[in-house]
Scaffold this motif. Structure first.
Motif, short mmCIF file in Angstrom:
data_model
loop_
_atom_site.label_atom_id
_atom_site.label_comp_id
_atom_site.label_asym_id
_atom_site.label_seq_id
_atom_site.Cartn_x
_atom_site.Cartn_y
_atom_site.Cartn_z
N PHE A 1 57.37 -46.96 -83.54
CA PHE A 1 58.54 -47.39 -82.76
C PHE A 1 59.18 -48.65 -83.32
O PHE A 1 60.34 -48.94 -83.00
CB PHE A 1 58.13 -47.66 -81.30
CG PHE A 1 57.57 -46.47 -80.59
CD1 PHE A 1 57.95 -45.18 -80.96
CD2 PHE A 1 56.66 -46.62 -79.57
CE1 PHE A 1 57.42 -44.07 -80.30
CE2 PHE A 1 56.13 -45.52 -78.91
CZ PHE A 1 56.51 -44.24 -79.27
N LEU A 2 58.45 -49.40 -84.14
CA LEU A 2 58.95 -50.69 -84.60
C LEU A 2 60.23 -50.61 -85.43
O LEU A 2 61.12 -51.44 -85.23
CB LEU A 2 57.85 -51.42 -85.38
CG LEU A 2 56.58 -51.76 -84.58
CD1 LEU A 2 55.61 -52.56 -85.46
CD2 LEU A 2 56.93 -52.55 -83.33
N ILE B 1 63.56 -52.86 -84.64
CA ILE B 1 64.05 -53.83 -85.62
C ILE B 1 65.49 -53.52 -86.01
O ILE B 1 66.33 -54.42 -86.17
CB ILE B 1 63.13 -53.84 -86.86
CG1 ILE B 1 61.73 -54.29 -86.48
CG2 ILE B 1 63.70 -54.75 -87.95
CD1 ILE B 1 60.70 -54.14 -87.58
N GLY B 2 65.83 -52.22 -86.16
CA GLY B 2 67.21 -51.85 -86.50
C GLY B 2 68.20 -52.26 -85.41
O GLY B 2 69.35 -52.62 -85.72
N ASN C 1 61.16 -56.26 -77.82
CA ASN C 1 60.42 -55.00 -77.83
C ASN C 1 59.41 -54.95 -78.97
O ASN C 1 58.32 -54.38 -78.83
CB ASN C 1 61.38 -53.82 -77.94
CG ASN C 1 62.01 -53.47 -76.60
OD1 ASN C 1 61.40 -53.68 -75.56
ND2 ASN C 1 63.23 -52.95 -76.62
N VAL C 2 59.78 -55.54 -80.11
CA VAL C 2 58.84 -55.58 -81.24
C VAL C 2 57.59 -56.36 -80.86
O VAL C 2 56.45 -55.91 -81.06
CB VAL C 2 59.52 -56.19 -82.47
CG1 VAL C 2 58.52 -56.34 -83.62
CG2 VAL C 2 60.71 -55.33 -82.92
N LYS D 1 62.63 -59.21 -93.39
CA LYS D 1 61.20 -59.50 -93.51
C LYS D 1 60.40 -58.82 -92.42
O LYS D 1 59.26 -58.39 -92.64
CB LYS D 1 60.97 -61.01 -93.48
CG LYS D 1 61.50 -61.73 -94.71
CD LYS D 1 61.16 -63.22 -94.65
CE LYS D 1 61.65 -63.93 -95.91
NZ LYS D 1 61.32 -65.38 -95.89
N CYS D 2 60.98 -58.71 -91.25
CA CYS D 2 60.27 -58.05 -90.15
C CYS D 2 60.10 -56.56 -90.44
O CYS D 2 59.03 -55.98 -90.19
CB CYS D 2 61.03 -58.25 -88.85
SG CYS D 2 60.19 -57.64 -87.38
N ALA D 3 61.14 -55.94 -91.01
CA ALA D 3 61.05 -54.52 -91.35
C ALA D 3 60.02 -54.29 -92.44
O ALA D 3 59.25 -53.30 -92.39
CB ALA D 3 62.42 -54.01 -91.80
#
Length: 256
Positions: free
Chosen positions: A175-176, A180-181, A187-188, A237-239
């Protein structure tokens, strides 16, 4: 010329004083007019003085507290209340047990870690293994060492539960990228701390070899980086960290 005189005469005053205190004071000072020359000035003054004196006495008596009966009733009620409470306390004391482990003329008993003193004293508790059939884990513990008789026995059921946690974790990591998008950073972070709170314990419990433990550490670093970059709202960076968390978890599951 009409002269004011006190209502009635001296002969009327006793009858006025026989009334209640609240009724005497008002009527004792009422002044009316009578026939002219009904009395001499000397007689009038004397009547006024006597009437005023009786009026003062009647007024004072009207304000005298009449609480003798109330005091006696209050004292009787207080005495009855104390007697009732004393009876209840005596009845309750009859049902209380006597002081446990106490005897007249007996000196205090004590124990030091079950090694010195009296191990049967209440302050000792379990006497650190002195009253147990099996050896304890240490002199400071009331529990025995883990063995075949332990309540908890690791087995296939425990392993299956931990593997089910990893399966659910893989699903939630998928789901991440969508969060992120859409830049839904809350939520992340919620996804990484909600159900996946159980993930770390399951991974640690399944990692036995050195290689498995190294793969577990790589997975932990990936999800921690994902959580950090989501807090910084750094999308790229999170993705990348989220993708690394999926790949490292798959590698750990493959090593089991």
């Amino acid at each position: 010329r009409r002269q004011p005189v006190l209502l009635g005469s001296r002969r009327c005053l006793p009858s006025l004083l026989t009334s209640t205190p609240w009724s005497v004071a008002p009527f004792a000072t009422i002044i009316v007019t009578t026939r002219p020359n009904s009395s001499t000035p000397e007689t009038y003054q004397a009547n006024m003085k006597v009437a005023l004196a009786f009026a003062l006495v009647a007024s004072a008596s009207a304000f005298t507290p009449q609480n003798e009966g109330r005091c006696s009733v209050a004292l009787e009620a207080e005495s009855s209340r104390r007697q009732a409470m004393g009876a209840i306390a005596a009845a309750g004391a009859a049902f209380l047990p006597a002081a446990a482990n106490a005897a007249a003329g007996e000196s205090p008993r004590f124990s030091v870690f079950g090694l010195l003193g009296d191990g049967t004293s209440y302050s000792e508790g379990a006497a650190y293994g002195s009253d147990q059939s099996a050896d304890v884990y240490s002199p400071y513990s009331v529990y025995s060492s883990a063995g075949k008789d332990s309540s908890y026995q690791p087995g296939d059921a425990d392993v299956a539960r931990k593997q089910a946690i990893l399966t659910e974790t893989t699903k939630r990591l998928s789901f991440l990228p969508g969060y992120i998008g859409k830049k839904q950073w809350f939520n992340v972070r919620d996804e990484l701390t909600r159900y996946m709170y159980e993930t770390r314990g399951a991974v640690r419990g399944l990692a036995k070899s050195t290689t498995q433990k190294e793969k577990a550490d790589a997975f932990f670093k990936a999800i921690e980086e994902t959580y950090l970059q989501a807090g910084l709202k750094n999308q790229d960076k999170c993705a990348a960290a989220a993708a690394a968390s999926v790949s490292t978890l798959d590698a750990f599951i493959a090593s089991l």
